[in-house]
Design a protein around this motif. Structure first.
Motif, PDB file in Angstrom:
ATOM      1  N   VAL A  90      -5.190  -2.076  10.217  1.00 39.97           N
ATOM      2  CA  VAL A  90      -6.144  -2.856   9.416  1.00 39.97           C
ATOM      3  C   VAL A  90      -7.048  -1.901   8.634  1.00 39.97           C
ATOM      4  CG1 VAL A  90      -8.145  -4.412   9.551  1.00 39.97           C
ATOM      5  CG2 VAL A  90      -6.115  -4.891  10.928  1.00 39.97           C
ATOM      6  N   THR A  91      -7.521  -0.858   9.288  1.00 35.89           N
ATOM      7  CA  THR A  91      -8.380   0.132   8.625  1.00 35.89           C
ATOM      8  C   THR A  91      -7.635   0.802   7.467  1.00 35.89           C
ATOM      9  OG1 THR A  91      -9.550   0.512  10.699  1.00 35.89           O
ATOM     10  CG2 THR A  91      -9.797   2.187   9.002  1.00 35.89           C
ATOM     11  N   PHE A  92      -6.382   1.167   7.701  1.00 30.11           N
ATOM     12  CA  PHE A  92      -5.557   1.743   6.634  1.00 30.11           C
ATOM     13  C   PHE A  92      -5.533   0.804   5.430  1.00 30.11           C
ATOM     14  CE2 PHE A  92      -1.434   1.264   4.559  1.00 30.11           C
ATOM     15  CZ  PHE A  92      -1.380   2.457   3.859  1.00 30.11           C
ATOM     16  N   THR A  93      -5.282  -0.461   5.685  1.00 29.49           N
ATOM     17  CA  THR A  93      -5.168  -1.449   4.610  1.00 29.49           C
ATOM     18  C   THR A  93      -6.473  -1.562   3.828  1.00 29.49           C
ATOM     19  OG1 THR A  93      -3.536  -2.662   5.914  1.00 29.49           O
ATOM     20  CG2 THR A  93      -4.587  -3.858   4.101  1.00 29.49           C
ATOM     21  N   VAL A  94      -7.589  -1.690   4.529  1.00 31.19           N
ATOM     22  CA  VAL A  94      -8.883  -1.834   3.866  1.00 31.19           C
ATOM     23  C   VAL A  94      -9.222  -0.591   3.047  1.00 31.19           C
ATOM     24  CG1 VAL A  94     -11.385  -2.051   4.276  1.00 31.19           C
ATOM     25  CG2 VAL A  94      -9.776  -3.502   5.540  1.00 31.19           C
ATOM     26  N   PHE A  95      -9.016   0.591   3.627  1.00 33.52           N
ATOM     27  CA  PHE A  95      -9.342   1.828   2.909  1.00 33.52           C
ATOM     28  C   PHE A  95      -8.421   2.042   1.715  1.00 33.52           C
ATOM     29  CE2 PHE A  95     -11.500   4.222   6.674  1.00 33.52           C
ATOM     30  CZ  PHE A  95     -12.514   3.279   6.675  1.00 33.52           C
ATOM     31  N   ALA A  96      -7.143   1.728   1.856  1.00 37.08           N
ATOM     32  CA  ALA A  96      -6.207   1.878   0.740  1.00 37.08           C
ATOM     33  C   ALA A  96      -6.579   0.922  -0.397  1.00 37.08           C
ATOM     34  CB  ALA A  96      -4.774   1.622   1.205  1.00 37.08           C
ATOM     35  N   ILE A  97      -6.949  -0.289  -0.057  1.00 38.90           N
ATOM     36  CA  ILE A  97      -7.377  -1.254  -1.082  1.00 38.90           C
ATOM     37  C   ILE A  97      -8.639  -0.754  -1.779  1.00 38.90           C
ATOM     38  CG2 ILE A  97      -8.342  -3.578  -1.418  1.00 38.90           C
ATOM     39  CD1 ILE A  97      -6.286  -4.534   0.719  1.00 38.90           C
ATOM     40  N   ALA A  98      -9.559  -0.141  -1.020  1.00 35.84           N
ATOM     41  CA  ALA A  98     -10.793   0.392  -1.621  1.00 35.84           C
ATOM     42  C   ALA A  98     -10.465   1.454  -2.665  1.00 35.84           C
ATOM     43  CB  ALA A  98     -11.701   0.966  -0.540  1.00 35.84           C
ATOM     44  N   VAL A  99      -9.484   2.289  -2.398  1.00 32.04           N
ATOM     45  CA  VAL A  99      -9.088   3.320  -3.370  1.00 32.04           C
ATOM     46  C   VAL A  99      -8.406   2.658  -4.571  1.00 32.04           C
ATOM     47  CG1 VAL A  99      -7.596   5.312  -3.773  1.00 32.04           C
ATOM     48  CG2 VAL A  99      -8.920   5.156  -1.649  1.00 32.04           C
ATOM     49  N   LEU A 100      -7.473   1.758  -4.317  1.00 31.30           N
ATOM     50  CA  LEU A 100      -6.738   1.111  -5.399  1.00 31.30           C
ATOM     51  C   LEU A 100      -7.645   0.271  -6.292  1.00 31.30           C
ATOM     52  CD1 LEU A 100      -3.531   0.081  -3.418  1.00 31.30           C
ATOM     53  CD2 LEU A 100      -3.772   1.947  -5.098  1.00 31.30           C
ATOM     54  N   PRO A 105     -13.228   6.972  -4.139  1.00 37.37           N
ATOM     55  CA  PRO A 105     -12.483   7.986  -4.900  1.00 37.37           C
ATOM     56  C   PRO A 105     -11.079   8.168  -4.347  1.00 37.37           C
ATOM     57  CG  PRO A 105     -14.164   9.029  -3.530  1.00 37.37           C
ATOM     58  CD  PRO A 105     -14.355   7.549  -3.409  1.00 37.37           C
ATOM     59  N   ASP A 106     -10.185   8.690  -5.202  1.00 35.66           N
ATOM     60  CA  ASP A 106      -8.788   8.885  -4.817  1.00 35.66           C
ATOM     61  C   ASP A 106      -8.636   9.702  -3.534  1.00 35.66           C
ATOM     62  OD1 ASP A 106      -8.030   7.419  -7.007  1.00 35.66           O
ATOM     63  OD2 ASP A 106      -7.455   9.161  -8.222  1.00 35.66           O
ATOM     64  N   ARG A 107      -9.482  10.723  -3.357  1.00 32.73           N
ATOM     65  CA  ARG A 107      -9.380  11.578  -2.183  1.00 32.73           C
ATOM     66  C   ARG A 107      -9.602  10.789  -0.882  1.00 32.73           C
ATOM     67  NH1 ARG A 107     -12.958  16.827  -2.133  1.00 32.73           N
ATOM     68  NH2 ARG A 107     -12.204  16.818  -4.257  1.00 32.73           N
ATOM     69  N   PHE A 108     -10.283   9.666  -0.995  1.00 37.40           N
ATOM     70  CA  PHE A 108     -10.541   8.828   0.185  1.00 37.40           C
ATOM     71  C   PHE A 108      -9.247   8.237   0.738  1.00 37.40           C
ATOM     72  CE2 PHE A 108     -12.392   5.112   2.417  1.00 37.40           C
ATOM     73  CZ  PHE A 108     -13.321   5.775   3.197  1.00 37.40           C
ATOM     74  N   PHE A 109      -8.190   8.228  -0.081  1.00 41.83           N
ATOM     75  CA  PHE A 109      -6.899   7.729   0.419  1.00 41.83           C
ATOM     76  C   PHE A 109      -6.407   8.576   1.591  1.00 41.83           C
ATOM     77  CE2 PHE A 109      -2.313   7.098   0.590  1.00 41.83           C
ATOM     78  CZ  PHE A 109      -2.287   5.720   0.698  1.00 41.83           C
ATOM     79  N   GLY A 110      -6.837   9.824   1.672  1.00 43.10           N
ATOM     80  CA  GLY A 110      -6.487  10.666   2.822  1.00 43.10           C
ATOM     81  C   GLY A 110      -6.979  10.065   4.128  1.00 43.10           C
ATOM     82  N   VAL A 111      -8.149   9.443   4.090  1.00 46.40           N
ATOM     83  CA  VAL A 111      -8.682   8.785   5.290  1.00 46.40           C
ATOM     84  C   VAL A 111      -7.788   7.590   5.644  1.00 46.40           C
ATOM     85  CG1 VAL A 111     -10.678   7.617   6.307  1.00 46.40           C
ATOM     86  CG2 VAL A 111     -11.029   9.515   4.709  1.00 46.40           C
ATOM     87  N   ALA A 112      -7.401   6.835   4.629  1.00 47.17           N
ATOM     88  CA  ALA A 112      -6.509   5.695   4.860  1.00 47.17           C
ATOM     89  C   ALA A 112      -5.182   6.163   5.447  1.00 47.17           C
ATOM     90  CB  ALA A 112      -6.275   4.937   3.556  1.00 47.17           C
ATOM     91  N   ALA A 113      -4.629   7.218   4.855  1.00 52.14           N
ATOM     92  CA  ALA A 113      -3.343   7.748   5.342  1.00 52.14           C
ATOM     93  C   ALA A 113      -3.468   8.230   6.780  1.00 52.14           C
ATOM     94  CB  ALA A 113      -2.865   8.874   4.437  1.00 52.14           C
ATOM     95  N   TRP A 114      -4.560   8.905   7.099  1.00 49.21           N
ATOM     96  CA  TRP A 114      -4.786   9.381   8.466  1.00 49.21           C
ATOM     97  C   TRP A 114      -4.773   8.209   9.451  1.00 49.21           C
ATOM     98  CZ3 TRP A 114      -4.471  13.003  11.826  1.00 49.21           C
ATOM     99  CH2 TRP A 114      -5.178  12.920  13.019  1.00 49.21           C
ATOM    100  N   GLU A 115      -5.435   7.120   9.097  1.00 52.33           N
ATOM    101  CA  GLU A 115      -5.473   5.938   9.965  1.00 52.33           C
ATOM    102  C   GLU A 115      -4.074   5.337  10.115  1.00 52.33           C
ATOM    103  OE1 GLU A 115      -7.869   4.730  11.788  1.00 52.33           O
ATOM    104  OE2 GLU A 115      -9.530   5.914  11.033  1.00 52.33           O
TER     105      GLU A 115
END
Length: 167
Positions: A90-100, A105-115
């Motif tokens: 769920v966290t991955f999904t929310v963070f990825a949507i925030a980037v998209l 910022p794009d670099r925040f997708f790393g946090v999504a990917a980590w999750e």
């Protein structure tokens, strides 16, 4: 501290240590944390900018979460492991949507990917542990972490009959 006794336990321990460390970095050196995440660090903050307050709160939450994950590892709390798989996805999904959606910022997708990768690694670890015969309750346990050995059948840990057995 005891080392993890299962594959899933190792995935939880790694995440716990990193959450603890990143929480500490955010508490001790917030500018570095913001830069790692791709956020700007202005020389001064304007009145009403509560970035520091928010970073303090989220860093403390990450630090505490690291402690919780490490406690789950030490106790081989497999129900917690399974719970984290769902909520990290769920966290991955929310963070990825925030980037998209250009909220982060794009670099925040790393946090999504980590999750997301962490959730998948723990799910795979749980599956491999099940194939190895590690019970759902954990290593060396038939019912789960935190259970106490019973003195004899029909009695509690002190040897007294459980309350529901008293007539």
């Amino acid at each position: 501290m005891k080392l993890p006794r299962s594959i899933a336990g190792w995935t939880i321990a790694v995440f716990g240590v990193l959450a603890l460390v990143m929480g500490a970095v955010g508490l001790l050196w917030p500018e570095a944390q913001l830069r790692m995440l791709g956020f700007e660090v202005p020389a001064t903050r304007s009145v009403g900018d509560h970035t520091g307050t928010f970073l303090l709160a989220s860093s403390m939450a990450a630090f505490n979460m690291g402690v919780y994950y490490l406690l789950a590892t030490v106790t081989e709390w497999r129900a917690f492991y399974r719970f984290t798989v769902v909520f990290r996805l769920v966290t991955f999904t929310v963070f990825a949507i925030a980037v998209l959606a250009d909220i982060a910022p794009d670099r925040f997708f790393g946090v999504a990917a980590w999750e997301g990768l962490g959730a998948v690694a723990t799910a795979i670890g749980l599956r491999l542990d099940a194939r190895r015969g590690i019970p759902a309750g954990g290593v060396g346990s038939s019912e789960g972490a935190g259970t106490t050995a019973v003195a004899e059948e029909g009695t509690g840990p002190t040897g007294a009959a459980p309350a529901d057995a008293v007539r």
